[in-house]
Design a protein around this motif. Structure first.
Motif, short mmCIF file in Angstrom:
data_model
loop_
_atom_site.label_atom_id
_atom_site.label_comp_id
_atom_site.label_asym_id
_atom_site.label_seq_id
_atom_site.Cartn_x
_atom_site.Cartn_y
_atom_site.Cartn_z
N ARG A 83 -12.00 1.31 -4.62
CA ARG A 83 -12.47 0.97 -3.29
C ARG A 83 -11.32 0.41 -2.47
NH1 ARG A 83 -17.30 -3.04 -3.74
NH2 ARG A 83 -15.87 -3.99 -5.22
N LYS A 84 -11.06 1.03 -1.35
CA LYS A 84 -10.00 0.58 -0.47
C LYS A 84 -10.32 -0.82 0.03
CE LYS A 84 -8.05 3.63 2.03
NZ LYS A 84 -7.74 4.66 3.05
N ASP A 132 -10.32 -3.56 -1.78
CA ASP A 132 -10.77 -4.46 -2.84
C ASP A 132 -9.57 -5.20 -3.40
OD1 ASP A 132 -11.71 -5.77 -5.05
OD2 ASP A 132 -12.66 -4.02 -5.97
N GLN A 140 -8.94 -4.79 -7.16
CA GLN A 140 -8.90 -3.45 -7.75
C GLN A 140 -7.68 -3.25 -8.63
OE1 GLN A 140 -11.39 -0.82 -7.24
NE2 GLN A 140 -10.32 -0.34 -9.11
N THR A 142 -6.19 1.70 -5.00
CA THR A 142 -6.43 1.84 -3.56
C THR A 142 -5.49 2.83 -2.90
OG1 THR A 142 -7.29 -0.42 -3.40
CG2 THR A 142 -6.48 0.60 -1.36
#
Length: 203
Positions: free
Chosen positions: A79-80, A82, A85, A126
Motif C-alpha cells: 500500500r502506497k 504505508d 510497509q 511502495t
C-alpha cells in the motif's frame, strides 16, 4: 522559467532506485542464492544467439553493461504511503520471480541459463512499480520492448485461443506455448527486428 529539481518527485525517486539497481553486483543467474524481499531486477546475456550478438559483446567486455530484460516482484497488499510497509516481511518474492524466468530460459531450446547474469535490488514495496517503469524507460531492454512474453504463464485448459508470444516464437521450448496460435511472423523475422532494435538503442 526552468523547473526546479525536486528529489522527491516521483520520476526522480524512480530514477534514483533504477540507478541503485545499476550499482548492484552482477551475479550468475544459474547460481543466484535465495534472498528475501520484493523489488526490481535486470537480466543480462553473454551467449551466442545471433539476435543478441551486439548486446552480448558489450556484456562480455563490461559485465552488466546492457540489460536484456527488467522486471519486478511486488509484495502482496503493498500500500502506497504505508510507513510500516518497508518493515513487513514479504518472503522471497524477488528471488522466486527471477527463478520463474530462469526456468523459462532453461526450457528454451536456443538459450542457456549459464549465459545469463542478473542484478537484483530489494526495494520498499511502495516504490517497486514506479522503479520498474522508470528502469525500463531508462534502459529500453529488448525483451520488454520488442520481444514480449518472457513473463507469460500457461493460460490453462480452454484458454489457448490467444497468439503465441514473440518470446516463445524466437525461443521455443516452453511446453504450453505450441498450444497457442502460431504467429504470422517467423523467428527469423523477430530476430531481424531485435538486431535492428539493438543497433539503434545502444546504452
Amino acid at each position: 522559467m526552468t523547473k526546479h529539481f525536486d528529489p522527491l518527485d516521483y520520476d526522480n525517486l524512480g530514477a534514483s532506485i533504477a540507478r541503485a539497481l545499476d550499482e548492484r553486483p552482477v551475479e550468475s543467474l544459474a547460481k543466484l542464492e535465495r534472498f528475501d524481499g520484493a523489488g526490481i531486477y535486470a537480466l543480462y546475456y553473454t551467449g551466442e544467439h545471433p539476435a543478441y550478438r551486439l548486446l552480448a559483446d558489450e556484456n562480455m567486455s563490461n559485465a552488466g553493461a546492457w540489460a536484456l530484460y527488467i522486471g519486478k516482484a511486488d509484495a502482496e497488499n503493498a500500500r502506497k504511503g504505508d510507513p510500516e510497509q518497508a518493515n513487513k516481511p514479504v518472503g522471497a518474492k524477488l528471488f522466486n520471480r527471477i527463478g520463474k524466468h530462469r526456468a523459462s530460459i532453461g526450457a528454451a531450446t536456443n538459450l542457456d541459463v549459464s549465459d545469463f547474469q542478473v542484478r537484483a535490488l530489494a526495494v520498499a514495496p511502495t516504490w517497486v512499480p514506479l522503479a520498474e517503469v522508470v528502469a525500463i524507460r531508462m534502459h529500453n531492454p529488448a525483451w520488454n520492448v520488442i520481444v514480449d512474453g518472457l513473463g507469460n504463464h500457461d493460460p490453462g485448459a480452454g484458454r489457448y485461443k490467444g497468439l503465441r508470444p514473440r518470446w516463445d516464437t524466437l525461443h521455443p521450448g516452453r511446453a504450453w506455448a505450441p498450444k497457442l496460435n502460431e504467429r504470422s511472423e517467423t523467428a527469423a523475422d523477430i530476430e531481424q527486428d531485435v538486431v535492428q532494435y539493438l543497433n539503434t538503442h545502444r546504452p
